[in-house]
Scaffold this motif. Structure first.
Motif, PDB file in Angstrom:
ATOM      1  N   ASP A  24       5.809   3.941 -12.838  1.00 10.80           N
ATOM      2  CA  ASP A  24       4.883   2.992 -11.810  1.00 10.80           C
ATOM      3  C   ASP A  24       3.202   3.192 -12.130  1.00 10.80           C
ATOM      4  O   ASP A  24       2.958   4.760 -12.226  1.00 10.80           O
ATOM      5  N   PHE A  25       2.816   2.777 -12.390  1.00  6.85           N
ATOM      6  CA  PHE A  25       1.196   2.301 -12.428  1.00  6.85           C
ATOM      7  C   PHE A  25       0.753   2.476 -10.891  1.00  6.85           C
ATOM      8  O   PHE A  25       1.062   0.813 -10.575  1.00  6.85           O
ATOM      9  N   LEU A  26      -0.019   3.235 -10.388  1.00  6.44           N
ATOM     10  CA  LEU A  26      -0.001   3.042  -8.687  1.00  6.44           C
ATOM     11  C   LEU A  26      -1.656   2.167  -8.490  1.00  6.44           C
ATOM     12  O   LEU A  26      -1.928   3.558  -8.773  1.00  6.44           O
ATOM     13  N   ALA A  27      -1.754   1.124  -8.122  1.00  6.43           N
ATOM     14  CA  ALA A  27      -3.193   1.124  -7.828  1.00  6.43           C
ATOM     15  C   ALA A  27      -3.279   0.876  -5.823  1.00  6.43           C
ATOM     16  O   ALA A  27      -2.952  -0.525  -5.726  1.00  6.43           O
ATOM     17  N   VAL A  28      -4.257   1.431  -5.473  1.00  9.73           N
ATOM     18  CA  VAL A  28      -5.159   1.670  -4.880  1.00  9.73           C
ATOM     19  C   VAL A  28      -6.271   0.455  -4.102  1.00  9.73           C
ATOM     20  O   VAL A  28      -7.576   1.011  -4.814  1.00  9.73           O
ATOM     21  N   VAL A  29      -5.595  -0.525  -3.279  1.00  7.06           N
ATOM     22  CA  VAL A  29      -7.554  -1.476  -3.253  1.00  7.06           C
ATOM     23  C   VAL A  29      -7.135  -1.718  -1.740  1.00  7.06           C
ATOM     24  O   VAL A  29      -6.883  -1.664  -1.065  1.00  7.06           O
ATOM     25  N   PRO A  30      -8.761  -1.865  -1.878  1.00  9.67           N
ATOM     26  CA  PRO A  30      -9.119  -2.407  -0.010  1.00  9.67           C
ATOM     27  C   PRO A  30      -8.732  -3.517   0.739  1.00  9.67           C
ATOM     28  O   PRO A  30      -7.689  -3.517   1.706  1.00  9.67           O
ATOM     29  N   LYS A  45      -2.431   6.136  -9.301  1.00  4.14           N
ATOM     30  CA  LYS A  45      -1.511   7.352  -9.429  1.00  4.14           C
ATOM     31  C   LYS A  45       0.133   7.130 -10.065  1.00  4.14           C
ATOM     32  O   LYS A  45       0.077   5.533 -10.293  1.00  4.14           O
ATOM     33  N   VAL A  46       0.575   7.869 -11.208  1.00  3.02           N
ATOM     34  CA  VAL A  46       1.579   7.413 -12.082  1.00  3.02           C
ATOM     35  C   VAL A  46       2.395   8.007 -11.912  1.00  3.02           C
ATOM     36  O   VAL A  46       2.210   9.692 -11.586  1.00  3.02           O
ATOM     37  N   LYS A 301       8.632   4.171  14.441  1.00  2.00           N
ATOM     38  CA  LYS A 301       6.955   4.146  14.780  1.00  2.00           C
ATOM     39  C   LYS A 301       6.180   4.164  13.796  1.00  2.00           C
ATOM     40  O   LYS A 301       5.914   5.884  14.479  1.00  2.00           O
ATOM     41  N   ILE A 302       5.618   3.864  12.762  1.00  2.00           N
ATOM     42  CA  ILE A 302       5.067   4.839  12.097  1.00  2.00           C
ATOM     43  C   ILE A 302       3.248   4.843  12.670  1.00  2.00           C
ATOM     44  O   ILE A 302       3.436   3.706  12.543  1.00  2.00           O
ATOM     45  N   PRO A 303       2.556   5.523  12.713  1.00  2.00           N
ATOM     46  CA  PRO A 303       1.216   5.227  13.597  1.00  2.00           C
ATOM     47  C   PRO A 303       0.590   4.678  12.226  1.00  2.00           C
ATOM     48  O   PRO A 303       0.824   4.702  11.424  1.00  2.00           O
ATOM     49  N   PRO A 304      -0.708   3.412  12.375  1.00  2.00           N
ATOM     50  CA  PRO A 304      -1.197   2.808  11.386  1.00  2.00           C
ATOM     51  C   PRO A 304      -1.870   3.932  10.553  1.00  2.00           C
ATOM     52  O   PRO A 304      -1.547   3.807   9.198  1.00  2.00           O
ATOM     53  N   SER A 305      -2.055   5.282  11.251  1.00  2.00           N
ATOM     54  CA  SER A 305      -2.926   6.280  10.285  1.00  2.00           C
ATOM     55  C   SER A 305      -2.397   6.707   9.456  1.00  2.00           C
ATOM     56  O   SER A 305      -2.747   7.660   7.986  1.00  2.00           O
ATOM     57  N   GLU A 306      -1.042   6.389   9.459  1.00  2.00           N
ATOM     58  CA  GLU A 306       0.193   7.543   8.403  1.00  2.00           C
ATOM     59  C   GLU A 306       0.877   7.033   7.644  1.00  2.00           C
ATOM     60  O   GLU A 306       1.331   7.084   6.821  1.00  2.00           O
ATOM     61  N   LEU A 307       0.549   5.400   7.716  1.00  2.00           N
ATOM     62  CA  LEU A 307       1.577   4.593   6.678  1.00  2.00           C
ATOM     63  C   LEU A 307       0.544   4.354   5.775  1.00  2.00           C
ATOM     64  O   LEU A 307      -0.741   3.465   5.552  1.00  2.00           O
ATOM     65  N   ALA A 348       3.519   8.205   2.066  1.00  2.00           N
ATOM     66  CA  ALA A 348       2.945   8.995   1.129  1.00  2.00           C
ATOM     67  C   ALA A 348       2.564   7.689  -0.496  1.00  2.00           C
ATOM     68  O   ALA A 348       3.487   7.335  -0.467  1.00  2.00           O
ATOM     69  N   LEU A 349       2.217   7.611  -1.061  1.00  3.72           N
ATOM     70  CA  LEU A 349       1.340   6.941  -2.293  1.00  3.72           C
ATOM     71  C   LEU A 349       3.048   7.415  -3.341  1.00  3.72           C
ATOM     72  O   LEU A 349       3.094   7.860  -3.553  1.00  3.72           O
ATOM     73  N   GLY A 350       3.487   5.840  -3.173  1.00  4.96           N
ATOM     74  CA  GLY A 350       5.036   5.287  -4.461  1.00  4.96           C
ATOM     75  C   GLY A 350       6.045   5.684  -4.131  1.00  4.96           C
ATOM     76  O   GLY A 350       6.457   5.975  -2.591  1.00  4.96           O
ATOM     77  N   ALA A 351       7.159   5.322  -5.013  1.00  9.11           N
ATOM     78  CA  ALA A 351       8.691   5.735  -4.508  1.00  9.11           C
ATOM     79  C   ALA A 351       8.755   6.451  -4.603  1.00  9.11           C
ATOM     80  O   ALA A 351       9.830   7.105  -2.855  1.00  9.11           O
ATOM     81  N   ARG A 352       8.900   8.313  -4.578  1.00  9.56           N
ATOM     82  CA  ARG A 352       9.476   9.126  -4.153  1.00  9.56           C
ATOM     83  C   ARG A 352       8.462  10.350  -3.859  1.00  9.56           C
ATOM     84  O   ARG A 352       8.878  11.617  -3.428  1.00  9.56           O
TER      85      ARG A 352
END
Length: 371
Positions: A24-30, A45-46, A301-307, A348-352
Motif C-alpha cells: 500500500d502506498f498511502l498518501a494523506v491529503v488535506p 507511508k508505504v 465512539k472515536i474522538p475526531p482528533s483520534e480518527l 493509525a495510518l494504514g491497515a496495520r
C-alpha cells in the motif's frame, strides 16, 4: 507483563488465509483532489496491505498462528511484503513466488478532512492458478488448521483450497466484499460469512439488510452465522440456532426484531456493546423463516482528533472474529471485541500500524470469564 493482562487462548490455534496481499502506498491529503488538480501530501507511508495480508497480521497480533497462501513476484515489493509478514509471526512458507512479473500494489488516498480513503488497486502478474499449489503443499498448509479464511479473490484457486478444507472438516470463513465470479461456489462451503454493508442486498436482492441476512442463512444451510459490517453504524449478525432450540419459540418479523434491538442501545456509552434478541423464529414474507438469534453491535465512539484512517478496518474486524472463533467467544463478546480491534486500527495510518497486540490489557475486558 503478567499473564492476567494477556489476551487468553487455551492453545495457539493455526489458521490459514488465502487471498490478496500487496503493498500500500498511502498518501494523506488535506482534501480529496478534484480532476486535473495538483495537490501535496501531508503524510506518506508505504506498508503491506491486501485483505488477507491484513487479516492474518491482525490474527497474529492477537495470538493465533496464521499461515498465508498467495502469490507475489520476486521483486522488491514482494520481498518487503514477505519480510513484513514474517516479522509479525505470519508463516509465509506457502506463498508462491514468481521469478518474473510484478507484485500487487495499491495507491490509497486518505482525505484528512472527511476521514475517508480511496483505493486504486493494481493486481499482480502473473496471477495465481490452481497449478501453483501442488497437493502436497496444500495438505501441508492445512495440517492442524482450525479455520481457513478466504477474501474471495482468485476464486479458481480458492475453491480448490476450500474443497480440501471441507473434506478435512476444517471450518471456513468467507469475507464477502461484493459479488464476484466463483463466489457462490465458495459460499456453499462456508461455516461463517462476514460481509460488507452492500453485499447482502446485492447478493440476495432483498429489500433490507435483516431480510438479506435471513435469505443468506436459508440459501447457505452450512452457515452458523452471517455478519454484516456497517462502518461507524456498527454491525448486525444473524446466528442460526441448533435444532433442539427451535421448538416453542415466538415468531417475529426480522426487520421488526432489528428495530427493537436498535431502540435499546445506549448512546451514552463510548465503548462497543452488543444487544441480542432471544432465540426467535425470524420470518420475512416472501423469503422464509429461520430459528435463530439476531444481534446488533455498536462501534466505539472515536474522538475526531483520534480518527486517522479507516483503511483495513474491515480486515481488522474479521481478524478479531477469527480469534473469537478459535477462543470460543460467544457473539455478545465477539462483536464488541471485533469492533474495538477495528477502532484501534483506525487510530493509525494504514491497515496495520494500529492493530492491537494481545498484550493490550483492554482486550481482556471483552474475554473475561471465557477461559
Amino acid at each position: 507483563m503478567s499473564s492476567d493482562s494477556v489476551l487468553p487462548l487455551l492453545e495457539t490455534p493455526i489458521i490459514v488465509g488465502f487471498g490478496g496481499v500487496g503493498v500500500d502506498f498511502l498518501a494523506v491529503v488535506p482534501v480529496f483532489p478534484k480532476p486535473d488538480a495538483k495537490i501535496r501530501t501531508t503524510e506518506f507511508k508505504v506498508q503491506g496491505g491486501g485483505n488477507t495480508g491484513n487479516t492474518m497480521t491482525c490474527a497474529a497480533r492477537l495470538g493465533l498462528k496464521p499461515r498465508i497462501i498467495s502469490k507475489v513476484s520476486n521483486d522488491a515489493p514482494g520481498k518487503s511484503m514477505m519480510e513484513e509478514l514474517e516479522a509479525e509471526g505470519v508463516d509465509t512458507s506457502f506463498l508462491v513466488v514468481s521469478e518474473e512479473g510484478t507484485s500487487p500494489f495499491s495507491y490509497i488516498i486518505v482525505d484528512s478532512q472527511t476521514k475517508t480513503r480511496t483505493c486504486i488497486f493494481t493486481p499482480g502478474y502473473p496471477p495465481m492458478v490452481p497449478a501453483d499449489l501442488p497437493k502436497a503443499n496444500l495438505l501441508s498448509a492445512l495440517d492442524g488448521a482450525r479455520v481457513v479464511y478466504f477474501d474471495a479473490r482468485m476464486t479458481d484457486s480458492a475453491l480448490v483450497i476450500a474443497q480440501e478444507a471441507f473434506r478435512q472438516n476444517i471450518s471456513i470463513l468467507i469475507d464477502a466484499e461484493r459479488p464476484r465470479e466463483g463466489l457462490n461456489d465458495l459460499l456453499g462451503l462456508a461455516d461463517y460469512v462476514v460481509c460488507s454493508e452492500n453485499f447482502p442486498k446485492a447478493w440476495t436482492e432483498a429489500s433490507s439488510i435483516p431480510r438479506a441476512l435471513l435469505s443468506i442463512i436459508l440459501r447457505l444451510p452450512r452457515l452458523k452465522f452471517a455478519i454484516v459490517t456497517l462502518g461507524k453504524e456498527g454491525c448486525i449478525m444473524l446466528e442460526k440456532c441448533v435444532d433442539d432450540e427451535s421448538s416453542h419459540v415466538e415468531e417475529m418479523d426480522v426487520d421488526t426484531c432489528l428495530t427493537s434491538l436498535t431502540k435499546t442501545k445506549d448512546d451514552s456509552t463510548a465503548m462497543p456493546t452488543c444487544i441480542a434478541s432471544p432465540v426467535t423464529k425470524l420470518i420475512a414474507e416472501g423469503i422464509g423463516s429461520v430459528c435463530g438469534r439476531l444481534y446488533f453491535g455498536t462501534t466505539e465512539k472515536i474522538p475526531p482528533s483520534e480518527l486517522i484512517d479507516t483503511t483495513g478496518a474491515g480486515d481488522a474486524f474479521t481478524g478479531a472474529v477469527l480469534y473469537a472463533i478459535c477462543a470460543n467467544l460467544p457473539p455478545k463478546k465477539m462483536l464488541p471485541f471485533a469492533s474495538y480491534v477495528a477502532a484501534a486500527k483506525c487510530r493509525a495510518l494504514g491497515a496495520r500500524a494500529g492493530l492491537p497486540y494481545r498484550t493490550n490489557p483492554y482486550l481482556t475486558s471483552f474475554t473475561e470469564s471465557i477461559v
